[in-house]
Design a protein around this motif. Structure first.
Motif, mmCIF file in Angstrom:
data_model
loop_
_atom_site.group_PDB
_atom_site.id
_atom_site.type_symbol
_atom_site.label_atom_id
_atom_site.label_comp_id
_atom_site.label_asym_id
_atom_site.label_seq_id
_atom_site.Cartn_x
_atom_site.Cartn_y
_atom_site.Cartn_z
ATOM 1 N N TRP A 1 0.081 -1.578 -0.622
ATOM 2 C CA TRP A 1 0.079 -2.922 -0.256
ATOM 3 C C TRP A 1 1.206 -3.375 -0.375
ATOM 4 C CZ3 TRP A 1 -2.456 -0.803 -4.364
ATOM 5 C CH2 TRP A 1 -2.160 -1.296 -5.739
ATOM 6 N N GLY A 2 1.502 -4.838 0.133
ATOM 7 C CA GLY A 2 2.781 -5.751 0.135
ATOM 8 C C GLY A 2 3.488 -5.097 1.354
ATOM 9 N N ASP A 3 4.887 -5.599 1.223
ATOM 10 C CA ASP A 3 5.614 -5.449 2.610
ATOM 11 C C ASP A 3 7.209 -5.400 1.980
ATOM 12 O OD1 ASP A 3 6.706 -8.314 1.942
ATOM 13 O OD2 ASP A 3 4.829 -8.656 3.101
ATOM 14 N N ASP A 4 8.170 -5.103 2.819
ATOM 15 C CA ASP A 4 9.430 -5.041 2.647
ATOM 16 C C ASP A 4 10.052 -6.319 1.987
ATOM 17 O OD1 ASP A 4 9.766 -2.496 3.295
ATOM 18 O OD2 ASP A 4 10.721 -3.014 5.259
ATOM 19 N N SER A 5 9.679 -7.388 2.107
ATOM 20 C CA SER A 5 10.196 -8.529 1.339
ATOM 21 C C SER A 5 9.607 -8.749 -0.054
ATOM 22 C CB SER A 5 9.777 -9.839 2.143
ATOM 23 O OG SER A 5 8.611 -9.968 2.441
ATOM 24 N N THR A 6 8.226 -8.402 -0.035
ATOM 25 C CA THR A 6 7.733 -8.716 -1.409
ATOM 26 C C THR A 6 7.773 -7.333 -2.229
ATOM 27 O OG1 THR A 6 5.252 -8.281 -0.581
ATOM 28 C CG2 THR A 6 6.007 -10.554 -0.602
ATOM 29 N N GLY A 7 7.761 -6.327 -1.760
ATOM 30 C CA GLY A 7 7.681 -5.181 -2.450
ATOM 31 C C GLY A 7 6.496 -4.380 -2.141
ATOM 32 N N VAL A 8 6.458 -3.242 -1.951
ATOM 33 C CA VAL A 8 5.332 -1.971 -1.451
ATOM 34 C C VAL A 8 4.830 -1.409 -2.836
ATOM 35 C CG1 VAL A 8 4.667 -0.206 -0.186
ATOM 36 C CG2 VAL A 8 6.084 -1.960 0.722
ATOM 37 N N THR A 9 3.708 -1.557 -3.021
ATOM 38 C CA THR A 9 3.123 -0.707 -4.059
ATOM 39 C C THR A 9 2.074 0.229 -3.905
ATOM 40 O OG1 THR A 9 3.306 -2.635 -5.438
ATOM 41 C CG2 THR A 9 1.959 -0.947 -6.538
ATOM 42 N N THR A 10 2.140 1.626 -4.325
ATOM 43 C CA THR A 10 1.148 2.538 -3.780
ATOM 44 C C THR A 10 0.430 3.166 -5.127
ATOM 45 O OG1 THR A 10 3.081 4.131 -3.841
ATOM 46 C CG2 THR A 10 2.605 3.216 -1.873
ATOM 47 N N ILE A 11 -0.725 3.717 -4.862
ATOM 48 C CA ILE A 11 -1.315 4.629 -5.809
ATOM 49 C C ILE A 11 -1.380 6.029 -5.590
ATOM 50 C CG2 ILE A 11 -3.522 5.185 -6.862
ATOM 51 C CD1 ILE A 11 -4.232 2.301 -6.468
ATOM 52 N N ASP A 12 -0.533 6.672 -6.376
ATOM 53 C CA ASP A 12 -0.126 8.015 -6.261
ATOM 54 C C ASP A 12 -1.482 8.949 -7.133
ATOM 55 O OD1 ASP A 12 0.495 10.731 -6.355
ATOM 56 O OD2 ASP A 12 2.612 10.168 -6.718
ATOM 57 N N PRO A 13 -2.222 9.444 -6.570
ATOM 58 C CA PRO A 13 -3.411 10.060 -7.419
ATOM 59 C C PRO A 13 -2.994 11.295 -8.217
ATOM 60 C CG PRO A 13 -3.609 10.780 -5.057
ATOM 61 C CD PRO A 13 -2.282 9.476 -5.084
ATOM 62 N N LYS A 14 -1.984 11.837 -8.129
ATOM 63 C CA LYS A 14 -1.156 12.906 -8.797
ATOM 64 C C LYS A 14 -0.753 12.421 -10.176
ATOM 65 C CE LYS A 14 -2.189 15.703 -5.554
ATOM 66 N NZ LYS A 14 -3.381 16.705 -5.439
ATOM 67 N N ILE A 15 -0.542 11.153 -10.511
ATOM 68 C CA ILE A 15 0.054 10.723 -11.657
ATOM 69 C C ILE A 15 -1.009 9.640 -12.137
ATOM 70 C CG2 ILE A 15 2.273 10.731 -11.172
ATOM 71 C CD1 ILE A 15 2.605 7.842 -10.677
#
Length: 214
Positions: free
Chosen positions: A148-162
């Motif tokens: 979620w998010g965008d280039d202006s607010t920042g993009v956050t992801t959930i990496d299931p490997k960590i």
């Protein structure tokens, strides 16, 4: 601007191996749905479980399955995918009497009732969703909960490997209109920020397995 996720992000920036902390979750194999979850039980006895595919794209856009088991006396229970109450997708759930369990996608921009968030969508799975005299349970596929998010607010992801911090909240007070997924509701009675180890929640043939539960 892209946001770095906690210790893992900082380690990547410095060229170091990510440090792993003791997870609060544990692996759980659910006989009813056949899925393997990372499972955490809160101080109120509410169980939060997340299942993920065993392989995900480099974009980290993938479906997950969320399962929540709650005492019937709980007014509502919520999960924050990004580990905080604001600026990340929320799943808010409650029982509609003895009829069904409601799940709604929300996104909070401040400490007030979060509005509906259309970018994350939940599909309730019939297998794994029910109510009895003491507890209600919901199992739902989420599309749009891992990035979620965008280039202006920042993009956050959930990496299931960590490991990932996935927050929860609950209230003992019922929502205002239980039959309405857009209902307003009061402030939480308690919150928590458990660390989930999603690497133990990987499922082979995830898409096909989830489709059988619909």
């Amino acid at each position: 601007m892209h946001l770095l996720r906690g210790a893992a992000g900082l380690a990547a920036l410095l060229g170091l191996a990510p440090r792993q902390f003791a997870a609060d979750s544990s692996a759980y194999v659910d006989k009813e749905t056949g899925l393997t979850y990372a499972s955490y039980t809160s101080d109120r006895g509410i169980i939060f479980r997340v299942a993920v595919p065993d392989t995900v794209p480099t974009s980290l856009v993938y479906d997950t399955v969320l399962q929540i088991v709650s005492p019937i006396a709980v007014g509502w229970a919520g999960l924050a995918w990004g580990g905080s109450m604001t600026y990340n997708p929320l799943a808010i759930t409650w029982a509609n009497g003895t009829h069904n369990v409601v799940i709604t996608s929300r996104y909070a921009y401040g400490y007030y009732v979060p509005p509906v968030y259309p970018s994350s969508n939940y599909t309730v799975l019939k297998t794994g969703t029910h109510i009895n005299a003491t507890h209600w349970q919901i199992t739902a596929k989420c599309t749009g909960c891992t990035k979620w998010g965008d280039d202006s607010t920042g993009v956050t992801t959930i990496d299931p490997k960590i490991q990932n911090t996935i927050a929860f909240a609950y209230s003992n007070t019922p929502v205002d209109t239980p039959a309405d997924a857009g209902s307003s509701f009061g402030i939480h009675d308690s919150i928590g920020h458990p660390v989930f180890d999603l690497s133990v929640a990987e499922n082979k043939n995830f898409t096909a397995a989830v489709a059988k539960l619909a």
